[in-house]
Write a protein that holds these residues in place. Structure first.
Motif, PDB file in Angstrom:
ATOM      1  N   GLU A  96      55.985  38.977  42.781  1.00 50.71           N
ATOM      2  CA  GLU A  96      55.012  37.886  42.716  1.00 50.71           C
ATOM      3  C   GLU A  96      53.880  38.223  43.672  1.00 50.71           C
ATOM      4  N   GLY A  97      52.666  38.121  43.224  1.00 49.26           N
ATOM      5  CA  GLY A  97      51.542  38.411  44.100  1.00 49.26           C
ATOM      6  C   GLY A  97      50.280  38.673  43.316  1.00 49.26           C
ATOM      7  N   ILE A  98      49.255  39.070  44.029  1.00 48.54           N
ATOM      8  CA  ILE A  98      47.949  39.375  43.439  1.00 48.54           C
ATOM      9  C   ILE A  98      47.539  40.758  43.918  1.00 48.54           C
ATOM     10  N   VAL A  99      47.029  41.560  43.002  1.00 46.67           N
ATOM     11  CA  VAL A  99      46.537  42.894  43.336  1.00 46.67           C
ATOM     12  C   VAL A  99      45.013  42.843  43.318  1.00 46.67           C
ATOM     13  N   GLU A 100      44.399  43.327  44.384  1.00 48.41           N
ATOM     14  CA  GLU A 100      42.934  43.395  44.448  1.00 48.41           C
ATOM     15  C   GLU A 100      42.506  44.813  44.099  1.00 48.41           C
ATOM     16  N   VAL A 101      41.617  44.937  43.112  1.00 42.38           N
ATOM     17  CA  VAL A 101      41.121  46.244  42.687  1.00 42.38           C
ATOM     18  C   VAL A 101      39.605  46.295  42.866  1.00 42.38           C
ATOM     19  N   ARG A 102      39.051  47.508  42.795  1.00 39.63           N
ATOM     20  CA  ARG A 102      37.599  47.679  42.923  1.00 39.63           C
ATOM     21  C   ARG A 102      36.868  46.980  41.781  1.00 39.63           C
ATOM     22  N   ASP A 103      35.589  46.717  41.983  1.00 43.39           N
ATOM     23  CA  ASP A 103      34.769  46.047  40.965  1.00 43.39           C
ATOM     24  C   ASP A 103      34.673  46.822  39.661  1.00 43.39           C
ATOM     25  N   ASP A 104      34.780  48.149  39.726  1.00 49.18           N
ATOM     26  CA  ASP A 104      34.646  48.958  38.513  1.00 49.18           C
ATOM     27  C   ASP A 104      35.967  49.132  37.761  1.00 49.18           C
ATOM     28  N   GLU A 105      37.019  48.448  38.211  1.00 46.25           N
ATOM     29  CA  GLU A 105      38.315  48.487  37.532  1.00 46.25           C
ATOM     30  C   GLU A 105      38.656  47.089  37.037  1.00 46.25           C
ATOM     31  N   ASP A 106      39.569  47.011  36.106  1.00 47.23           N
ATOM     32  CA  ASP A 106      39.963  45.710  35.574  1.00 47.23           C
ATOM     33  C   ASP A 106      41.468  45.689  35.297  1.00 47.23           C
ATOM     34  N   ASN A 107      41.921  44.617  34.670  1.00 49.15           N
ATOM     35  CA  ASN A 107      43.348  44.430  34.388  1.00 49.15           C
ATOM     36  C   ASN A 107      43.899  45.560  33.525  1.00 49.15           C
ATOM     37  N   ASP A 108      43.139  46.007  32.527  1.00 48.32           N
ATOM     38  CA  ASP A 108      43.621  47.073  31.639  1.00 48.32           C
ATOM     39  C   ASP A 108      43.878  48.365  32.409  1.00 48.32           C
ATOM     40  N   GLU A 141      43.989  38.306  34.635  1.00 49.70           N
ATOM     41  CA  GLU A 141      42.974  38.336  35.674  1.00 49.70           C
ATOM     42  C   GLU A 141      42.828  36.942  36.273  1.00 49.70           C
ATOM     43  N   VAL A 142      42.664  36.904  37.601  1.00 53.79           N
ATOM     44  CA  VAL A 142      42.511  35.648  38.328  1.00 53.79           C
ATOM     45  C   VAL A 142      41.324  35.769  39.272  1.00 53.79           C
ATOM     46  N   ASN A 143      40.877  34.618  39.811  1.00 52.42           N
ATOM     47  CA  ASN A 143      39.814  34.667  40.810  1.00 52.42           C
ATOM     48  C   ASN A 143      40.412  34.792  42.205  1.00 52.42           C
ATOM     49  N   GLU A 144      39.563  34.712  43.227  1.00 47.54           N
ATOM     50  CA  GLU A 144      40.030  34.901  44.606  1.00 47.54           C
ATOM     51  C   GLU A 144      41.041  33.862  45.043  1.00 47.54           C
ATOM     52  N   SER A 145      41.054  32.699  44.357  1.00 41.21           N
ATOM     53  CA  SER A 145      41.994  31.634  44.681  1.00 41.21           C
ATOM     54  C   SER A 145      43.287  31.744  43.890  1.00 41.21           C
ATOM     55  N   GLY A 146      43.368  32.746  43.002  1.00 45.99           N
ATOM     56  CA  GLY A 146      44.565  32.915  42.190  1.00 45.99           C
ATOM     57  C   GLY A 146      44.549  32.107  40.909  1.00 45.99           C
ATOM     58  N   GLU A 147      43.397  31.496  40.577  1.00 47.93           N
ATOM     59  CA  GLU A 147      43.292  30.705  39.353  1.00 47.93           C
ATOM     60  C   GLU A 147      42.897  31.605  38.190  1.00 47.93           C
ATOM     61  N   ASP A 148      43.449  31.311  37.014  1.00 49.21           N
ATOM     62  CA  ASP A 148      43.139  32.111  35.826  1.00 49.21           C
ATOM     63  C   ASP A 148      41.651  32.124  35.535  1.00 49.21           C
ATOM     64  N   LEU A 149      41.161  33.278  35.087  1.00 50.34           N
ATOM     65  CA  LEU A 149      39.758  33.387  34.666  1.00 50.34           C
ATOM     66  C   LEU A 149      39.629  32.987  33.218  1.00 50.34           C
TER      67      LEU A 149
END
Length: 76
Positions: free
Chosen positions: A33-45, A68-76
């Motif tokens: 359980e958690g959130i992974v932060e990736v660079r702006d040029d990468e995405d969920n795929d 994909e979620v925002n910084e608060s963990g809410e769905d985009l």
């Protein structure tokens, strides 16, 4: 329904329509359980491709999903 046959040391897992038989001492389950932060040029795929490659390289199995979620963990 899972079935354990301790006398034989076997553990059966029913995955959709498939029945998998493995030794009971050869399986461990880990929940992530958690959130992974990736660079702006990468995405969920890109992340999922890399993550699944890692899982498959170790001959593990992953069941679940990602989104994909925002910084608060809410769905985009």
């Amino acid at each position: 329904m899972d079935q354990v046959l301790p006398a034989l040391g076997l553990y059966y897992i029913y995955n959709n329509t498939k029945k998998i038989c493995i030794k009971d001492d050869a399986i461990y389950f880990i929940k992530i359980e958690g959130i992974v932060e990736v660079r702006d040029d990468e995405d969920n795929d890109i992340f999922i491709d890399e993550f699944l490659e890692f899982i498959e390289r170790h001959q593990w199995y992953f069941g679940g999903g990602s989104r994909e979620v925002n910084e608060s963990g809410e769905d985009l």
